[in-house]
Design a protein around this motif. Structure first.
Motif, mmCIF file in Angstrom:
data_model
loop_
_atom_site.group_PDB
_atom_site.id
_atom_site.type_symbol
_atom_site.label_atom_id
_atom_site.label_comp_id
_atom_site.label_asym_id
_atom_site.label_seq_id
_atom_site.Cartn_x
_atom_site.Cartn_y
_atom_site.Cartn_z
ATOM 1 N N PRO A 1 0.824 -1.212 0.000
ATOM 2 C CA PRO A 1 0.000 0.000 0.000
ATOM 3 C C PRO A 1 0.860 1.265 0.000
ATOM 4 N N ALA A 2 0.470 2.246 -0.784
ATOM 5 C CA ALA A 2 1.194 3.524 -0.807
ATOM 6 C C ALA A 2 1.182 4.139 0.591
ATOM 7 N N GLY A 3 2.288 4.759 0.950
ATOM 8 C CA GLY A 3 2.359 5.411 2.262
ATOM 9 C C GLY A 3 2.874 4.515 3.374
ATOM 10 N N SER A 4 3.040 3.224 3.076
ATOM 11 C CA SER A 4 3.607 2.339 4.088
ATOM 12 C C SER A 4 5.090 2.123 3.783
ATOM 13 N N GLY A 5 5.823 1.629 4.744
ATOM 14 C CA GLY A 5 7.251 1.406 4.551
ATOM 15 C C GLY A 5 7.931 1.224 5.888
ATOM 16 N N LYS A 6 9.179 0.838 5.858
ATOM 17 C CA LYS A 6 9.895 0.540 7.100
ATOM 18 C C LYS A 6 10.104 1.783 7.968
ATOM 19 N N GLY A 7 10.256 2.948 7.336
ATOM 20 C CA GLY A 7 10.451 4.181 8.101
ATOM 21 C C GLY A 7 9.207 4.592 8.864
ATOM 22 N N MET A 8 8.064 4.588 8.171
ATOM 23 C CA MET A 8 6.781 4.921 8.808
ATOM 24 C C MET A 8 6.454 3.916 9.913
ATOM 25 N N ALA A 9 6.750 2.641 9.644
ATOM 26 C CA ALA A 9 6.471 1.592 10.627
ATOM 27 C C ALA A 9 7.331 1.771 11.877
ATOM 28 N N LEU A 10 8.599 2.129 11.673
ATOM 29 C CA LEU A 10 9.481 2.358 12.819
ATOM 30 C C LEU A 10 8.975 3.523 13.664
ATOM 31 N N GLU A 11 8.475 4.572 12.995
ATOM 32 C CA GLU A 11 7.934 5.721 13.728
ATOM 33 C C GLU A 11 6.778 5.286 14.634
ATOM 34 N N GLN A 12 5.907 4.417 14.124
ATOM 35 C CA GLN A 12 4.794 3.902 14.942
ATOM 36 C C GLN A 12 5.306 3.163 16.171
ATOM 37 N N ILE A 13 6.328 2.336 15.974
ATOM 38 C CA ILE A 13 6.862 1.551 17.092
ATOM 39 C C ILE A 13 7.582 2.445 18.089
ATOM 40 N N GLN A 14 8.312 3.438 17.595
ATOM 41 C CA GLN A 14 8.980 4.389 18.502
ATOM 42 C C GLN A 14 7.955 5.084 19.402
ATOM 43 N N GLN A 15 6.854 5.533 18.799
ATOM 44 C CA GLN A 15 5.811 6.219 19.573
ATOM 45 C C GLN A 15 5.178 5.267 20.588
ATOM 46 N N HIS A 16 4.938 4.035 20.172
ATOM 47 C CA HIS A 16 4.332 3.028 21.048
ATOM 48 C C HIS A 16 5.236 2.730 22.255
#
Length: 265
Positions: A176-191
């Protein structure tokens, strides 16, 4: 440069990084894995592999329940409540239908078109692992059989369906457009910051072009020498926080941790 283990989080790619590109072992990294566990340093897997592949691997690594990133960031799991899927998701089936329509214009094949035995043969995975790699939820692995110069047109065609193309160590991945390892890492960092009440310093390790968003997002980056024809060039000004290894796979992984964290005894 020696980082403290106290507030660290390791974010790692698997194939060609923590795992050997050919036989998938991690023997060279085992001393560091033990040390990280002793110091309770979170180890976050950030891979193109599926959740069905990562969950059993987490068990073998002794990190069951840790957050992880699957399918190049198309799938993010924040807690250990997630169980491995037993069949491909509806979203994945829909994605495969979209790709099927594009095959009238481009020459490629997706993992869904192959048997477990065929996937095992061209990846080097066992039959069971190949089966797990085909239990996809949000992205598809593509074997590109067309001319390289047609990739740009393929990207454009995918974009019309809100899909994107990223290059892994040896395959292409549609997600899906807008997904990727960088965006995913940001989610985990926030969590993790929410859970612990403080942000952790992140050290990312990867070897392929699909790792670039994660390596640019991490505070410190280890670019492991890889096999991809496309170089891993990071757009970072803090070059002192980036290390390029001389070794490949888990030997390079260990080398990168030695550089930033000081070698194991």
């Amino acid at each position: 440069m020696v980082l403290s283990l106290d507030s660290l989080m390791i974010v790692t790619d698997l194939d060609g990084s923590l795992l050997d590109h050919h036989d998938y072992n991690w023997d060279a990294a085992s001393e560091w894995l033990t040390r990280l566990k002793q110091h309770q340093v979170p180890l976050v897997i950030c891979s193109s592999k599926t959740a069905a592949e990562i969950i059993p691997l987490q068990k073998r690594l002794g990190i069951t329940g840790a957050p992880f990133i699957a399918e190049n960031g198309a799938r993010v799991v924040l807690s250990g409540a997630h169980t491995a899927p037993t069949e491909p998701s509806d979203a994945y089936r829909a994605l495969c239908q979209t790709l099927k329509a594009l095959q009238s214009h481009f020459r490629f094949n997706g993992f869904h078109e192959f048997s477990d035995a065929e996937v095992a043969r061209f990846t080097g995975l066992t039959l069971a692992e190949a089966s797990q790699s085909r239990l996809r939820e949000a992205s598809e692995v593509v074997l590109w059989r067309d001319d390289e110069h047609r990739l740009a047109a393929f990207r454009s065609a995918l974009a019309k369906h809100n899909l994107a193309l990223t290059q892994g160590g040896r395959f292409w991945h549609v997600m899906p457009a807008g997904s990727g390892k960088g965006m995913a890492l940001e989610q985990i960092q926030q969590h993790v910051a929410q859970q612990e009440g403080k942000a952790r310093i992140t050290l990312g390790l990867g070897d392929g072009p699909n790792d670039i968003p994660m390596l640019e997002r991490a505070d410190y980056a280890v670019v492991i020498k890889g096999f991809s024809k496309t170089p891993v060039n990071l757009q970072r000004s803090d070059t002192q926080n980036v290390y390029h290894t001389a070794h490949v796979g888990p030997h390079g992984w260990r080398e990168g941790l030695d550089y930033f964290l000081a070698p194991t005894e």
